[in-house]
Design a protein around this motif. Structure first.
Motif, mmCIF file in Angstrom:
data_model
loop_
_atom_site.group_PDB
_atom_site.id
_atom_site.type_symbol
_atom_site.label_atom_id
_atom_site.label_comp_id
_atom_site.label_asym_id
_atom_site.label_seq_id
_atom_site.Cartn_x
_atom_site.Cartn_y
_atom_site.Cartn_z
ATOM 1 N N ARG A 1 -5.493 6.588 -0.998
ATOM 2 C CA ARG A 1 -6.395 7.325 -0.109
ATOM 3 C C ARG A 1 -6.134 6.975 1.353
ATOM 4 O O ARG A 1 -6.167 7.838 2.236
ATOM 5 N N LYS A 2 -5.850 5.710 1.614
ATOM 6 C CA LYS A 2 -5.608 5.256 2.989
ATOM 7 C C LYS A 2 -4.355 5.915 3.574
ATOM 8 O O LYS A 2 -4.363 6.408 4.718
ATOM 9 N N ASP B 1 0.826 -1.205 0.000
ATOM 10 C CA ASP B 1 0.000 0.000 0.000
ATOM 11 C C ASP B 1 0.863 1.258 0.000
ATOM 12 O O ASP B 1 0.594 2.219 -0.716
ATOM 13 N N LYS C 1 -7.322 2.874 -3.530
ATOM 14 C CA LYS C 1 -7.673 2.706 -2.118
ATOM 15 C C LYS C 1 -6.439 2.875 -1.222
ATOM 16 O O LYS C 1 -6.497 3.507 -0.169
ATOM 17 N N ASN D 1 -7.939 -0.326 -8.793
ATOM 18 C CA ASN D 1 -8.833 0.038 -7.697
ATOM 19 C C ASN D 1 -8.124 -0.086 -6.345
ATOM 20 O O ASN D 1 -8.280 0.767 -5.457
#
Length: 241
Positions: free
Chosen positions: A179-180, A146, A176, A172
């Motif tokens: 944004r996290k 991430d 995510k 996608n």
């Protein structure tokens, strides 16, 4: 922008045996000290000596870490400590002896006046270092993939499609992850409310960090100085610079 110093970390620093707290403190604030010393005209060697001196001074005066906003901010106290160490190096015999061989650190410093601009430079160094430390906190908290997706898209300008290919994630999932990570950074650095501004400040903060090799060298030297301080042995720049 002006980040508050973490009161929990300051409280932990009062315990000389809390090595993790001291490592976090060093990792966060040594770029501020060396950056300011060099801004005031110090050579790289002298700036590294000042980092050691300042860290040992902070270690020996750790009782100041009784967090009390009414007593003034930590950044101001640290600024005074660093300036005192710079002034001491200006007055050292070594600085005066070198005068014939070329311009000394002291001579360079004498050409820089204390102004409100200097205070702005200190605050900028301080804020960038704190933000860079926050980024490392988030890096440790997040899933590695991430965080890499965030770095690729938000810091290095790669497209979500490229980030997905490089990380093995779907587009996608990349969105995510981005944004996290941004949400967590905004939570830690509340002054950066605008997402675009936050990414810019993160890039600038990370780019402004000094050479990692210098950090590794200073980490060992400061650790030895702190151990000497605890054991009652003489402490100073003779610890290995």
């Amino acid at each position: 922008m002006s980040h508050p110093t973490n009161p929990v970390l300051l409280s932990r620093l009062r315990d000389a045996t809390d090595t993790m707290a001291w490592r976090e403190f060093f990792d966060c604030y040594w770029p501020v000290v060396i950056g300011w010393a060099q801004h005031r005209g110090c050579s790289e060697h002298t700036a590294q000596e000042i980092v050691q001196d300042v860290m040992v001074t902070v270690f020996e005066k750790r009782d100041v870490f009784r967090y009390d906003p009414a007593r003034g901010r930590f950044r101001g106290w640290l600024h005074r400590v660093v300036n005192n160490r710079v002034a001491e190096h200006r007055r050292s015999p070594a600085q005066r002896v070198r005068a014939r061989g070329g311009e000394t650190d002291s001579a360079l410093i004498d050409r820089i006046e204390d102004t409100r601009e200097a205070e702005a430079v200190w605050n900028d160094l301080f804020d960038r270092a704190v933000l860079a430390a926050m980024v490392q906190v988030v890096r440790r908290e997040m899933n590695p993939r991430d965080f890499v997706a965030f770095e690729l898209t938000s810091l290095h300008g790669r497209s979500p499609k490229d980030a997905a290919r490089l990380t093995g994630m779907s587009r996608n999932m990349v969105y995510k992850a981005q944004r996290k990570v941004l949400a967590r950074l905004r939570q830690l650095a509340g002054d950066y409310a605008d997402e675009g501004r936050l990414c810019l400040q993160v890039r600038e903060a990370l780019q402004s960090l000094p050479d990692g090799a210098v950090q590794r060298t200073l980490t060992g030297q400061v650790a030895r100085s702190m151990r000497s301080s605890l054991s009652g042995q003489p402490v100073g720049s003779g610890s290995g610079v």
